[in-house]
Design a protein around this motif. Structure first.
Motif, PDB file in Angstrom:
ATOM      1  N   TYR A 145       0.844  -1.193   0.000  1.00  0.00           N
ATOM      2  CA  TYR A 145       0.000   0.000   0.000  1.00  0.00           C
ATOM      3  C   TYR A 145       0.880   1.243   0.000  1.00  0.00           C
ATOM      4  O   TYR A 145       1.952   1.252   0.603  1.00  0.00           O
ATOM      5  CB  TYR A 145      -0.895   0.044   1.250  1.00  0.00           C
ATOM      6  CG  TYR A 145      -1.979  -1.001   1.239  1.00  0.00           C
ATOM      7  CD1 TYR A 145      -3.235  -0.717   0.709  1.00  0.00           C
ATOM      8  CD2 TYR A 145      -1.734  -2.270   1.733  1.00  0.00           C
ATOM      9  CE1 TYR A 145      -4.218  -1.689   0.694  1.00  0.00           C
ATOM     10  CE2 TYR A 145      -2.715  -3.244   1.714  1.00  0.00           C
ATOM     11  CZ  TYR A 145      -3.956  -2.943   1.193  1.00  0.00           C
ATOM     12  OH  TYR A 145      -4.934  -3.896   1.157  1.00  0.00           O
TER      13      TYR A 145
ATOM     14  N   VAL B  31       0.615   4.857   1.478  1.00  0.00           N
ATOM     15  CA  VAL B  31      -0.157   5.637   2.445  1.00  0.00           C
ATOM     16  C   VAL B  31       0.329   7.079   2.358  1.00  0.00           C
ATOM     17  O   VAL B  31       1.513   7.355   2.561  1.00  0.00           O
ATOM     18  CB  VAL B  31       0.021   5.099   3.884  1.00  0.00           C
ATOM     19  CG1 VAL B  31      -0.816   5.911   4.860  1.00  0.00           C
ATOM     20  CG2 VAL B  31      -0.347   3.621   3.943  1.00  0.00           C
TER      21      VAL B  31
ATOM     22  N   ARG C 293      -6.712  -2.867   8.519  1.00  0.00           N
ATOM     23  CA  ARG C 293      -7.842  -2.395   9.333  1.00  0.00           C
ATOM     24  C   ARG C 293      -7.349  -1.562  10.517  1.00  0.00           C
ATOM     25  O   ARG C 293      -7.927  -0.523  10.837  1.00  0.00           O
ATOM     26  CB  ARG C 293      -8.679  -3.587   9.828  1.00  0.00           C
ATOM     27  CG  ARG C 293      -9.606  -4.156   8.775  1.00  0.00           C
ATOM     28  CD  ARG C 293     -10.567  -5.171   9.359  1.00  0.00           C
ATOM     29  NE  ARG C 293      -9.910  -6.305  10.012  1.00  0.00           N
ATOM     30  CZ  ARG C 293      -9.437  -7.371   9.372  1.00  0.00           C
ATOM     31  NH1 ARG C 293      -9.558  -7.456   8.059  1.00  0.00           N
ATOM     32  NH2 ARG C 293      -8.869  -8.361  10.049  1.00  0.00           N
TER      33      ARG C 293
ATOM     34  N   GLN D  25      -6.239   1.856   9.230  1.00  0.00           N
ATOM     35  CA  GLN D  25      -7.413   2.666   8.910  1.00  0.00           C
ATOM     36  C   GLN D  25      -8.090   3.174  10.176  1.00  0.00           C
ATOM     37  O   GLN D  25      -8.445   4.357  10.273  1.00  0.00           O
ATOM     38  CB  GLN D  25      -8.404   1.865   8.069  1.00  0.00           C
ATOM     39  CG  GLN D  25      -7.921   1.594   6.673  1.00  0.00           C
ATOM     40  CD  GLN D  25      -8.818   0.625   5.924  1.00  0.00           C
ATOM     41  OE1 GLN D  25      -9.398  -0.298   6.503  1.00  0.00           O
ATOM     42  NE2 GLN D  25      -8.920   0.819   4.619  1.00  0.00           N
ATOM     43  N   ASP D  26      -8.269   2.296  11.149  1.00  0.00           N
ATOM     44  CA  ASP D  26      -8.921   2.695  12.406  1.00  0.00           C
ATOM     45  C   ASP D  26      -8.105   3.749  13.139  1.00  0.00           C
ATOM     46  O   ASP D  26      -8.643   4.739  13.644  1.00  0.00           O
ATOM     47  CB  ASP D  26      -9.135   1.477  13.310  1.00  0.00           C
ATOM     48  CG  ASP D  26     -10.176   0.508  12.772  1.00  0.00           C
ATOM     49  OD1 ASP D  26     -10.931   0.891  11.853  1.00  0.00           O
ATOM     50  OD2 ASP D  26     -10.209  -0.633  13.268  1.00  0.00           O
TER      51      ASP D  26
ATOM     52  N   THR E 147      -8.183   7.113  11.367  1.00  0.00           N
ATOM     53  CA  THR E 147      -9.487   7.737  11.610  1.00  0.00           C
ATOM     54  C   THR E 147      -9.511   8.407  12.975  1.00  0.00           C
ATOM     55  O   THR E 147     -10.031   9.513  13.139  1.00  0.00           O
ATOM     56  CB  THR E 147     -10.615   6.687  11.513  1.00  0.00           C
ATOM     57  OG1 THR E 147     -10.602   6.134  10.201  1.00  0.00           O
ATOM     58  CG2 THR E 147     -11.963   7.301  11.792  1.00  0.00           C
TER      59      THR E 147
ATOM     60  N   LEU F 195      -5.043   5.695   1.172  1.00  0.00           N
ATOM     61  CA  LEU F 195      -4.373   4.401   1.152  1.00  0.00           C
ATOM     62  C   LEU F 195      -4.639   3.775  -0.204  1.00  0.00           C
ATOM     63  O   LEU F 195      -5.798   3.496  -0.546  1.00  0.00           O
ATOM     64  CB  LEU F 195      -4.902   3.487   2.262  1.00  0.00           C
ATOM     65  CG  LEU F 195      -4.462   3.830   3.678  1.00  0.00           C
ATOM     66  CD1 LEU F 195      -5.301   4.944   4.262  1.00  0.00           C
ATOM     67  CD2 LEU F 195      -4.511   2.614   4.545  1.00  0.00           C
TER      68      LEU F 195
END
Length: 94
Positions: free
Chosen positions: A9, A11, A50, A53-54, A57, A69
């Motif tokens: 990925y 980012v 995950r 991302q969490d 956020t 991402l």
């Protein structure tokens, strides 16, 4: 979980507040395999994705900050321009 389940990925982030910027940068340093400033290459499992991302956020201000991402294809040939060269030939995930 095997390394075969990891995906590459990119980012990228833009954070308005210097304090939040340091927190985001420090958090992502734990996942980066390469990159510079606010663009990191990260090999992530689905669970790690995950978590990233969490956590982003939670760390980012939804009004003033942003993060992207992008899943990259690791089989794609890398093109180097100018003074660019590979950051590392191989790496290990422990």
């Amino acid at each position: 979980m095997t390394d075969a389940k990891r995906c590459l990925y990119l980012v990228c982030y833009d954070v308005a507040d210097p304090r939040r910027l340091r927190r985001v940068h420090r958090f992502l340093l734990g996942y980066k395999a390469g990159g510079q400033k606010s663009f990191f290459e990260c090999w992530l499992t689905p669970a790690e994705l995950r978590h990233v991302q969490d956590e982003l956020t939670r760390l980012l201000d939804a009004v003033t900050d942003r993060a992207h991402l992008f899943q990259l294809d690791p089989r794609q040939a890398v093109v180097y321009l100018g003074r660019a060269r590979p950051a590392c030939q191989t790496f290990m995930i422990l």
